[in-house]
Write a protein that holds these residues in place. Structure first.
Motif, mmCIF file in Angstrom:
data_model
loop_
_atom_site.group_PDB
_atom_site.id
_atom_site.type_symbol
_atom_site.label_atom_id
_atom_site.label_comp_id
_atom_site.label_asym_id
_atom_site.label_seq_id
_atom_site.Cartn_x
_atom_site.Cartn_y
_atom_site.Cartn_z
ATOM 1 N N PHE A 41 4.783 5.031 2.321
ATOM 2 C CA PHE A 41 5.001 6.376 2.849
ATOM 3 C C PHE A 41 5.556 6.325 4.273
ATOM 4 N N LEU A 42 5.065 5.392 5.061
ATOM 5 C CA LEU A 42 5.618 5.246 6.417
ATOM 6 C C LEU A 42 7.126 4.981 6.349
ATOM 7 N N CYS A 43 7.515 4.061 5.485
ATOM 8 C CA CYS A 43 8.938 3.740 5.350
ATOM 9 C C CYS A 43 9.744 4.959 4.914
ATOM 10 N N ARG A 44 9.221 5.655 3.911
ATOM 11 C CA ARG A 44 9.959 6.801 3.374
ATOM 12 C C ARG A 44 10.051 7.904 4.410
ATOM 13 N N ASN A 45 8.970 8.075 5.151
ATOM 14 C CA ASN A 45 8.984 9.092 6.204
ATOM 15 C C ASN A 45 10.038 8.776 7.261
ATOM 16 N N ARG A 46 10.408 7.505 7.365
ATOM 17 C CA ARG A 46 11.435 7.114 8.332
ATOM 18 C C ARG A 46 12.810 7.026 7.656
ATOM 19 N N GLY A 47 12.904 7.597 6.463
ATOM 20 C CA GLY A 47 14.210 7.727 5.818
ATOM 21 C C GLY A 47 14.609 6.580 4.923
ATOM 22 N N ILE A 48 13.691 5.637 4.691
ATOM 23 C CA ILE A 48 14.027 4.458 3.901
ATOM 24 C C ILE A 48 13.621 4.691 2.452
ATOM 25 N N ASP A 49 14.545 4.478 1.514
ATOM 26 C CA ASP A 49 14.209 4.780 0.127
ATOM 27 C C ASP A 49 13.202 3.750 -0.403
ATOM 28 N N PRO A 50 12.446 4.115 -1.440
ATOM 29 C CA PRO A 50 11.320 3.262 -1.849
ATOM 30 C C PRO A 50 11.726 1.850 -2.263
ATOM 31 N N ASP A 67 0.350 3.668 1.843
ATOM 32 C CA ASP A 67 0.553 4.045 3.235
ATOM 33 C C ASP A 67 1.786 3.375 3.825
ATOM 34 N N GLN A 68 1.957 2.094 3.483
ATOM 35 C CA GLN A 68 3.153 1.390 3.974
ATOM 36 C C GLN A 68 4.415 2.023 3.409
ATOM 37 N N SER A 94 0.818 -1.201 0.000
ATOM 38 C CA SER A 94 0.000 0.000 0.000
ATOM 39 C C SER A 94 0.856 1.257 0.000
ATOM 40 N N ILE A 137 9.182 -4.826 2.626
ATOM 41 C CA ILE A 137 7.780 -5.237 2.765
ATOM 42 C C ILE A 137 7.566 -6.620 2.146
#
Lengths: 480, 252
Positions: free
Chosen positions: A431-440, A428-429, A426, A447
């Motif tokens: 975006f959560l990762c990216r918001n924590r600095g993890i590239d897509p 949302d998943q 998703s 995931i």
């Protein structure tokens, strides 16, 4: 795209730029007839019974139609365009150094952290002295011998251990089992043979990896594993690195025999060339894998399939004995134009038999990923149990996931459970990762790895780590 | 630190922010309050770069850099953190694994020393305790099967480990009981320092009893209608938003 030759040309043009040389001598002209089979058998110096066995298989094959039931779409295969015998390539015909190897392939090796000398081996570079694996191989063989374990090529076993080969070859997958198994039985090139004596726990994981330099087994590989009463073996097949391979059609057969109380754990990582994003090239993989579990025996298949343009593969267990256990853990990832139709069959014949099926399908690009499974409970299989879980994960909206579970229960005491889910990675998943600095890309691979966790934990430790890395590499560019 | 100038933003073609101005300096805690649908969550989502949130005018500057030029992960590397209102589950990915990936990427981008596995585990356990989460949660899938309160505390735990310079908290207090609210507030307060800033989005004055803001803003109709000190929150508690939004022609 109608003929094998044309397809071959396409593969070569795109993937293998610069390292395929012209046809060698000592290769049979394309086409299959009895003389070809006699030639193969003679080349290997096989006994008469085996030649007869091959010819019998050939006759059966001739009368069999090409199976069309799978959810696969490919141009018709012309079996007269295939050459059924090819002598091992001479050193001079191989690439002479890694400089001659497709840089894309090397980049993948690098990402997987494969040491240089292994890269050379995988890419088929001509190296005479094969580094430390010679010594590793030797100590390894000595240790196995001490335990009484036989691990050699099937050609060797035919000569050295005919009493073990004769009763078991074709005992699980008969010659006429299916179209591709019949073809394999007629023309199989080589493969591995394993025998574990009574009560012996094989002292190490057996891996074709150790035999890779001698395992130029070609496209019709045949493997036979016999675990005698109360023994245990864990066998690893394949390699996380993509193999350089010039064959387009693969039709392998694997037979497992788990005698009473024996346990066989068979793990596969398959990462052959999947073709490019437009579906050009790639390996067609038509494999028959099956095991028989006698009383109190257990057979466990674990597979991670990320390669091949087409995968047609159903590692199965015949639960013949009472209390036998069958397991199937699978991760199949398809991307680009890959097509996978894979799953398992659990045939419950004995009483109190149990089977577990965990299948994780991940589809990306324009690929198609199908789970096909059969759970059959025979009338005399009292108290049989099955648990099946099929999960599909979709990346993007141009791929497809399909589930075809077949359940045939002819005993009212059976307990069968089936769970299936389809989900998407998703936004949302992500975006959560990216918001924590993890590239897509890292996020998606994390995931997906999480999604596969139940299967990966069944893999031997080292393999599990590599399988995770492999997914990461395979998923590159799948986002966005 | 954060300078928002005449910001306009839309979601799915609908204009939500309509000329928002806000200036947040290091060391400050700002509370943004406002009625439902006023654009509070849109503001935090726009700032952190969520897909689908379009800046249509004006700009938001983080340390003088236009945030719209940064990917979401780059904003995180620049020190921005969003604590989600509804933290999503990532099945099969353990909290610890997730923290490792997050901290590795962020600390690397910030030029900080990476933490080895032992340090990470030690810090993560300590931080769990700080927010009253059993360290067993580190082994569970990210937010997988967590209660609402556990999810929020998990967000705060991650925030404390990442040590952001600008923390945006989107209704972190919603759905929390009074004990959990105090735990969360304690966590947020421990992050307060002269070189950090915190922006709290909330509906209720209640959270501000525990995290005392330097500035309170009322957001309505996509604009800041009124700003004041902490006493403004109390006034809102008593009077509601009506007296402010009534002055507007078209309340949101």
């Amino acid at each position: 795209m109608t003929s094998q030759a044309e397809l071959d040309k396409l593969i070569r043009g795109d993937y293998a730029a610069g390292f395929i040389s012209a046809i060698e001598s000592d290769t049979l002209p394309p086409g299959l007839n009895e003389d070809v089979i006699r030639f193969i058998s003679a080349k290997k110096g096989e006994p008469a019974w085996l030649l007869d066995w091959r010819l019998e298989a050939y006759k059966k094959w001739l009368s069999m139609p090409l199976p069309t039931w799978a959810h696969l779409d490919h141009p018709p295969l012309d079996f007269d365009e295939v050459s059924y015998y090819s002598a091992p390539k001479s050193m001079a015909d191989r690439p002479q150094s890694l400089d001659e190897v497709d840089p894309e392939l090397l980049r993948t090796y690098e990402k997987l952290g494969i040491p240089l000398h292994e890269q050379e081996m995988l890419a088929g570079v001509a190296v005479d002295a094969v580094f430390d694996s010679v010594s590793v191989g030797t100590t390894f063989k000595a240790k196995l011998l001490e335990a009484g374990v036989i691990f050699c090529s099937i050609s060797e076993a035919v000569h050295e251990y005919p009493d073990l080969i004769k009763p078991y070859l074709g005992s699980v997958v008969p010659q006429g089992d299916n179209f591709y198994a019949a073809l394999n039985s007629a023309v199989f090139s080589d493969g591995s043979f394993v025998y574990i004596p009574k009560g012996v726990r094989c002292p190490m994981e057996l891996s074709t990896y150790f035999r890779i330099n001698e395992a130029k087994t070609g496209q019709f590989e045949r493997t036979l594993i016999v675990a005698d009463e109360g023994s245990y073996v864990s066998y690893l097949e394949g390699c996380t690195a993509p193999m350089r391979d010039e064959n387009q059609l693969h039709a392998a057969v694997v037979e497992l025999v788990a005698l009473p109380g024996a346990q066989i754990k068979y793990s596969t990582v398959q990462n052959w060339y999947p073709g490019d994003e437009n579906g050009k090239g790639g390996i067609y993989n038509f494999v028959t894998k099956r095991g028989v579990a006698h009383d109190n025996a257990k057979i466990s298949w674990t597979q991670v399939e990320t390669g091949s343009a087409i995968t047609w593969k159903y590692p199965s267990v015949i639960l013949r004995g009472d209390n036998a256990v069958g397991e199937f853990y699978s991760v199949a990832l398809t991307r680009h134009m890959q097509q996978a139709d894979t799953g398992t069959k659990m045939i419950h014949l004995g009483k109190n038999t149990t089977s577990t099926i965990i299948s994780k399908g991940i589809s990306a690009g324009r690929s198609s990923n199908t789970y096909r499974g059969l759970v059959r409970i025979s009338p005399r299989a009292e108290n049989a149990r099955n648990f099946t879980q099929c999960d599909s994960l979709l990346l993007g909206d141009t791929c497809g996931a399909h589930t075809f579970p077949y359940i045939e229960s002819r005993n009212p005491s059976a307990m069968i459970e089936h769970e299936a889910t389809t989900s998407k990675v998703s936004d949302d998943q992500l975006f959560l990762c990216r918001n924590r600095g993890i590239d897509p890309e890292k996020a998606v691979s994390m995931i997906v790895n999480g999604f596969c966790k139940e299967v990966f934990k069944e893999l031997p430790m080292e393999f599990a780590v590599e399988a995770g890395k492999l997914l990461e590499v395979s998923l590159e560019g799948a986002v966005g | 630190m954060l300078e928002i100038k005449d910001l306009h933003a839309s979601v799915a073609g609908q204009d939500i922010l309509k000329g928002l101005n806000l200036s947040v300096k290091a060391g400050e805690v700002h509370a943004i309050m406002g009625p439902n649908g006023s654009g509070k969550s849109t503001l935090t989502n726009v700032l952190s770069g969520r897909d689908g949130y379009q800046i249509t005018g004006g700009q938001a500057l983080l340390d003088g850099h236009d945030v719209s030029e940064l990917d979401p992960e780059q904003r995180a590397h620049a020190g921005m953190f969003l604590a989600f209102q509804y933290p999503v589950e990532i099945p099969g990915v353990s909290n610890l694994e997730f923290l490792k990936a997050s901290l590795e990427a962020t600390r690397k981008a910030q030029g900080k020393e990476p933490w080895d596995a032992v340090t990470l585990l030690k810090k993560a356990r300590e931080t769990c305790k700080q927010v009253d989460l059993d360290p067993q949660f580190l082994k569970r899938g990210v937010n997988e099967g967590f209660s609402g309160g556990e999810k929020k505390r998990n967000e705060i735990m991650q925030m404390l480990l990442l040590e952001p310079r600008l923390a945006l908290l989107d209704e972190t207090d919603s759905g929390l009981d009074i004990d959990a609210l105090q735990v969360v507030a304690r966590g947020v307060n421990s992050l307060r320092s002269p070189d950090r800033a915190i922006v709290l989005v909330t509906h209720y004055q209640r959270l501000l009893d525990y995290i005392v803001p330097d500035h309170v803003h009322v957001l309505a109709g996509g604009r800041i209608l009124k700003s004041g000190g902490k006493e403004l929150a109390l006034e809102l508690e008593q009077k509601g938003y009506g007296w402010l939004t009534d002055q507007e022609d078209a309340p949101a």
